[in-house]
Design a protein around this motif. Structure first.
Motif, PDB file in Angstrom:
ATOM      1  N   LEU A 190       0.846  -1.186   0.000  1.00 48.63           N
ATOM      2  CA  LEU A 190       0.000   0.000   0.000  1.00 48.63           C
ATOM      3  C   LEU A 190       0.882   1.236   0.000  1.00 48.63           C
ATOM      4  O   LEU A 190       1.793   1.360   0.823  1.00 48.63           O
ATOM      5  CB  LEU A 190      -0.920   0.001   1.228  1.00 48.63           C
ATOM      6  N   ALA A 191       0.605   2.141  -0.931  1.00 47.32           N
ATOM      7  CA  ALA A 191       1.392   3.362  -1.050  1.00 47.32           C
ATOM      8  C   ALA A 191       0.468   4.570  -0.979  1.00 47.32           C
ATOM      9  O   ALA A 191      -0.619   4.553  -1.577  1.00 47.32           O
ATOM     10  CB  ALA A 191       2.168   3.369  -2.365  1.00 47.32           C
ATOM     11  N   PRO A 192       0.870   5.622  -0.263  1.00 50.97           N
ATOM     12  CA  PRO A 192       0.047   6.834  -0.229  1.00 50.97           C
ATOM     13  C   PRO A 192      -0.138   7.404  -1.633  1.00 50.97           C
ATOM     14  O   PRO A 192       0.806   7.437  -2.432  1.00 50.97           O
ATOM     15  CB  PRO A 192       0.858   7.786   0.657  1.00 50.97           C
ATOM     16  N   LEU A 193      -1.354   7.818  -1.928  1.00 57.52           N
ATOM     17  CA  LEU A 193      -1.644   8.429  -3.213  1.00 57.52           C
ATOM     18  C   LEU A 193      -1.033   9.826  -3.256  1.00 57.52           C
ATOM     19  O   LEU A 193      -1.212  10.621  -2.323  1.00 57.52           O
ATOM     20  CB  LEU A 193      -3.154   8.510  -3.415  1.00 57.52           C
ATOM     21  N   GLN A 194      -0.316  10.120  -4.305  1.00 56.57           N
ATOM     22  CA  GLN A 194       0.330  11.426  -4.427  1.00 56.57           C
ATOM     23  C   GLN A 194      -0.721  12.481  -4.775  1.00 56.57           C
ATOM     24  O   GLN A 194      -1.298  12.472  -5.859  1.00 56.57           O
ATOM     25  CB  GLN A 194       1.414  11.372  -5.505  1.00 56.57           C
ATOM     26  N   THR A 195      -0.971  13.366  -3.835  1.00 60.51           N
ATOM     27  CA  THR A 195      -1.990  14.407  -4.009  1.00 60.51           C
ATOM     28  C   THR A 195      -1.395  15.803  -4.094  1.00 60.51           C
ATOM     29  O   THR A 195      -2.135  16.779  -4.255  1.00 60.51           O
ATOM     30  CB  THR A 195      -2.981  14.372  -2.842  1.00 60.51           C
ATOM     31  N   GLY A 196      -0.070  15.902  -3.980  1.00 54.22           N
ATOM     32  CA  GLY A 196       0.578  17.208  -3.972  1.00 54.22           C
ATOM     33  C   GLY A 196       0.731  17.789  -2.584  1.00 54.22           C
ATOM     34  O   GLY A 196       1.342  18.860  -2.412  1.00 54.22           O
ATOM     35  N   MET A 197       0.210  17.106  -1.576  1.00 58.99           N
ATOM     36  CA  MET A 197       0.313  17.560  -0.193  1.00 58.99           C
ATOM     37  C   MET A 197       1.716  17.281   0.342  1.00 58.99           C
ATOM     38  O   MET A 197       2.243  16.180   0.196  1.00 58.99           O
ATOM     39  CB  MET A 197      -0.720  16.818   0.659  1.00 58.99           C
ATOM     40  N   ASP A 198       2.330  18.293   0.937  1.00 60.61           N
ATOM     41  CA  ASP A 198       3.637  18.123   1.572  1.00 60.61           C
ATOM     42  C   ASP A 198       3.414  17.847   3.056  1.00 60.61           C
ATOM     43  O   ASP A 198       3.046  18.732   3.827  1.00 60.61           O
ATOM     44  CB  ASP A 198       4.494  19.380   1.383  1.00 60.61           C
ATOM     45  N   TRP A 199       3.627  16.619   3.448  1.00 60.67           N
ATOM     46  CA  TRP A 199       3.374  16.200   4.822  1.00 60.67           C
ATOM     47  C   TRP A 199       4.575  16.416   5.742  1.00 60.67           C
ATOM     48  O   TRP A 199       4.440  16.320   6.966  1.00 60.67           O
ATOM     49  CB  TRP A 199       2.993  14.725   4.846  1.00 60.67           C
ATOM     50  N   THR A 200       5.727  16.687   5.187  1.00 60.25           N
ATOM     51  CA  THR A 200       6.958  16.731   5.971  1.00 60.25           C
ATOM     52  C   THR A 200       6.866  17.763   7.090  1.00 60.25           C
ATOM     53  O   THR A 200       6.626  18.948   6.852  1.00 60.25           O
ATOM     54  CB  THR A 200       8.162  17.058   5.077  1.00 60.25           C
ATOM     55  N   GLY A 201       7.041  17.265   8.322  1.00 58.68           N
ATOM     56  CA  GLY A 201       7.073  18.152   9.476  1.00 58.68           C
ATOM     57  C   GLY A 201       5.730  18.629   9.979  1.00 58.68           C
ATOM     58  O   GLY A 201       5.665  19.375  10.967  1.00 58.68           O
ATOM     59  N   LEU A 202       4.629  18.232   9.329  1.00 54.03           N
ATOM     60  CA  LEU A 202       3.307  18.698   9.751  1.00 54.03           C
ATOM     61  C   LEU A 202       2.952  18.082  11.108  1.00 54.03           C
ATOM     62  O   LEU A 202       2.964  16.866  11.263  1.00 54.03           O
ATOM     63  CB  LEU A 202       2.256  18.300   8.710  1.00 54.03           C
ATOM     64  N   PRO A 203       2.616  18.920  12.113  1.00 54.70           N
ATOM     65  CA  PRO A 203       2.190  18.376  13.408  1.00 54.70           C
ATOM     66  C   PRO A 203       0.828  17.683  13.255  1.00 54.70           C
ATOM     67  O   PRO A 203      -0.134  18.302  12.813  1.00 54.70           O
ATOM     68  CB  PRO A 203       2.081  19.608  14.306  1.00 54.70           C
TER      69      PRO A 203
END
Length: 328
Positions: free
Chosen positions: A218-231
């Protein structure tokens, strides 16, 4: 309720609890076998592909049904039990008029990929789908142990990390029926997990898999969201919430807290208000799964982020060969 830890020790390290409950597991296995023998399965006029499992709990059936529906294209219908919904069916899912409270979260989610029918009597739901939709194939979401629907192709989905647990049936282990009995009726096994998990499955269960095996992850769908560092404060009411939390870690979020809910647990306004307050206190964004998102109260949908995942099958050839035999 989370599964007991002794269910997933592997067959070589069965605990005293498993051995104590083993006679009850044998009774459960016998009851399953008798139910399967007594069934008079309905044979549809179009192929029925069953996406099932031997384990209770989440193994990846819903992402597998999604992947199949996308691969097969137009003319696909999905039949599901509708667990967690008030409607007993048989009825066609209308995502514009029905909610997860009506038909269950999985059917509502799947309705974005194909026409969906639900019914606690799945043979009746299959018959309605045959007459109600212009279909070339039906995907039976779960129902491998249902004796009332004939399956033209059966795929057993298993989590590669946990495999078939300790190899025992309920309540001694996580199985609905013994591995050998289930695989004797199956056409393919699909193990889902990363490379390490696949190796573990091969080592523990490889010599018992008597049908062709597919692997996937299972792989996250690439939506353009930058998750890096998000609390993030994450919550999930799926079979194995820990898998979702690990997915978030791989995306690089700042995972400040998690809440593992029961599978299909209703997301009431009271519960969501409490989760929202806890997230705010931690300075975190609420995040959940696609399956949970369809159960959110309307007023909370703009407040919660979703991480969709898709199944990536590593080699389609064994499955495609079976589909070709069915004229698909």
């Amino acid at each position: 309720m989370p599964a007991p830890a002794f269910w997933n020790t592997g067959p070589a390290r069965r605990s005293w609890q498993a051995h104590l409950l083993r006679p009850l597991g044998a009774i459960y296995a016998g009851a399953t076998a008798r139910r399967l023998r007594k069934g008079h399965p309905h044979r549809a006029d179009i192929p029925v592909i069953c996406v099932g499992n031997l384990n209770v709990g989440g193994t990846g059936k819903t992402p597998t049904a999604m992947a199949l529906a996308m691969a097969l294209g137009d003319g696909v219908g999905i039949v599901s039990r509708g667990h967690g919904g008030q409607l007993t069916g048989p009825v066609k899912v209308d995502p514009n008029q029905m909610t997860a409270g009506d038909v269950g979260d999985e059917p509502l989610l799947l309705s974005a990929f194909a026409q969906v029918w639900i019914g606690r009597a799945r043979d009746e739901a299959v018959q309605l789908a045959e007459t109600d939709g212009d279909l070339k194939v039906i995907i039976l979401d779960d129902g491998f142990q249902n004796p009332f629907v004939h399956k033209d192709l059966s795929i057993i989905v298993v989590d590669a990390q946990t495999g078939f647990g300790n190899g025992l049936c309920l309540p001694a282990g996580p199985l609905r029926e013994p591995v050998a009995a289930g695989l004797a009726r199956a056409d393919l096994v699909l193990s889902i997990g990363d490379e390490t998990a696949q190796d573990r499955f091969s080592e523990t269960w490889g010599n018992q898999v008597t049908v062709p095996r597919l692997t996937g992850h299972l792989a996250p769908l690439q939506t353009g969201m930058d998750w890096t560092g998000l609390p993030v404060m994450a919550f999930a009411g799926i079979g194995r919430p820990a898998k979702f939390f690990q997915t978030l870690r791989t995306l690089g979020v700042d995972l400040r807290d998690t809440r593992a809910l029961e599978d299909h647990q209703p997301l009431t306004p009271a519960l969501m208000t409490r989760l929202e307050a806890e997230a705010k206190a931690k300075g975190a964004q609420l995040v959940t799964t696609e399956k949970d998102a369809v159960r959110l109260p309307a007023e909370f949908r703009p407040k919660v982020l979703t991480v969709p995942v898709r199944l990536q099958i590593h080699d389609w050839d064994p499955l495609q060969a079976r589909l070709t035999k069915l004229g698909l």
